[in-house]
Motif scaffolding. Structure first.
Motif, short mmCIF file in Angstrom:
data_model
loop_
_atom_site.label_atom_id
_atom_site.label_comp_id
_atom_site.label_asym_id
_atom_site.label_seq_id
_atom_site.Cartn_x
_atom_site.Cartn_y
_atom_site.Cartn_z
N ARG A 74 1.09 4.56 -6.26
CA ARG A 74 0.11 5.02 -4.75
C ARG A 74 1.33 5.64 -3.73
NH1 ARG A 74 -2.39 -0.93 -4.95
NH2 ARG A 74 -4.27 -0.39 -5.49
N ARG A 111 -0.53 -0.81 -13.02
CA ARG A 111 -1.34 -1.33 -12.29
C ARG A 111 -2.80 -1.52 -13.21
NH1 ARG A 111 -3.78 0.36 -8.26
NH2 ARG A 111 -3.28 2.50 -8.32
N GLU A 114 -6.73 -5.68 -11.20
CA GLU A 114 -7.49 -5.73 -9.79
C GLU A 114 -6.57 -6.92 -9.24
OE1 GLU A 114 -11.12 -5.99 -6.89
OE2 GLU A 114 -11.31 -5.70 -9.05
N THR A 115 -6.05 -6.20 -7.97
CA THR A 115 -5.42 -7.44 -6.95
C THR A 115 -6.22 -7.51 -5.63
OG1 THR A 115 -4.09 -5.59 -5.98
CG2 THR A 115 -3.13 -6.52 -7.76
N ASP A 116 -5.47 -8.09 -4.63
CA ASP A 116 -6.10 -8.33 -3.34
C ASP A 116 -6.04 -7.17 -2.71
OD1 ASP A 116 -6.93 -11.07 -4.27
OD2 ASP A 116 -4.85 -11.77 -3.24
N ASP A 117 -5.26 -6.09 -3.00
CA ASP A 117 -5.46 -5.01 -2.20
C ASP A 117 -6.56 -4.21 -2.18
OD1 ASP A 117 -4.85 -2.10 -1.40
OD2 ASP A 117 -2.67 -2.43 -2.01
N PRO A 118 -7.12 -3.99 -0.96
CA PRO A 118 -8.26 -3.42 -0.67
C PRO A 118 -8.62 -2.13 -1.40
CG PRO A 118 -7.36 -3.97 1.42
CD PRO A 118 -6.45 -4.35 0.53
N ARG A 119 -7.33 -1.47 -1.82
CA ARG A 119 -7.45 -0.06 -2.43
C ARG A 119 -8.01 -0.25 -3.67
NH1 ARG A 119 -1.70 2.03 -0.78
NH2 ARG A 119 -1.35 -0.11 -1.39
N ASP A 120 -7.83 -1.41 -4.41
CA ASP A 120 -7.98 -1.75 -5.92
C ASP A 120 -9.60 -1.93 -5.95
OD1 ASP A 120 -5.68 -1.62 -6.95
OD2 ASP A 120 -5.55 -3.83 -6.90
N ASP A 125 -9.59 3.95 -8.25
CA ASP A 125 -8.61 2.82 -8.82
C ASP A 125 -8.90 2.20 -9.99
OD1 ASP A 125 -6.10 2.44 -7.00
OD2 ASP A 125 -7.46 3.28 -6.04
#
Length: 163
Positions: A74, A111, A114-120, A125
């Protein structure tokens, strides 16, 4: 641990980027040496075509790797673009890699989830994660793209034209 994590656990973004940054510098050495020998010792032009071809292939591979790592880590667009541009300047890939490593910009795994990051949640992504979870398919797709670019450049001809 799934198959993709097992396949990519040893080859981190940092390791992959470092190997290609060094390979790019090594091929610059071959290219520069070939230029010097062509000018001073009149080496067989066929040998220079081979050296140039190897350098070109590694150059394109480094660019593809820089883009993949920049997306995974990123990096801001400008940093990713600078990573690709460093391949144009002889030996610039190594200091760039050192700076990025010191900044921690190469740290972390691929990566794959998926994580909690909104970009995911962004489609791009998800697309990248899909490919990263299929490392053989990703490698083949990148290889096909590299070959297509390399073949196109061979058709266009060498920088400066042929003699």
């Amino acid at each position: 641990m799934n198959a993709a994590q097992t396949a990519t656990s040893g080859l981190t973004p940092r390791k992959l980027y470092s190997v290609l940054a060094i390979a790019e510098a090594v091929t610059w050495t071959g290219l520069i040496t070939g230029l010097i020998l062509r000018a001073s010792a009149g080496i067989d032009p066929t040998l220079f075509v081979v050296i140039g071809g190897i350098h070109g292939f590694v150059f394109i591979t480094y660019g593809a790797t820089a883009i993949l790592v920049a997306i995974n880590q990123r990096w801001h667009f400008g940093v990713g673009l600078l990573a690709v541009i460093t391949a144009i300047v002889p030996y610039a890939t190594i200091p760039f890699e050192i700076v990025q490593a010191k900044r921690g910009a190469l740290d972390g795994p691929w990566r794959l989830e998926e994580t909690d990051d909104p970009r995911d949640k962004h489609w791009f992504d998800r697309f990248v994660r899909w490919f990263l979870n299929r490392p053989v398919l990703l490698a083949l797709a990148i290889l096909v793209a590299i070959i297509a670019i390399f073949a196109s450049l061979l058709v266009i001809g060498p920088p400066g034209g042929s003699r």
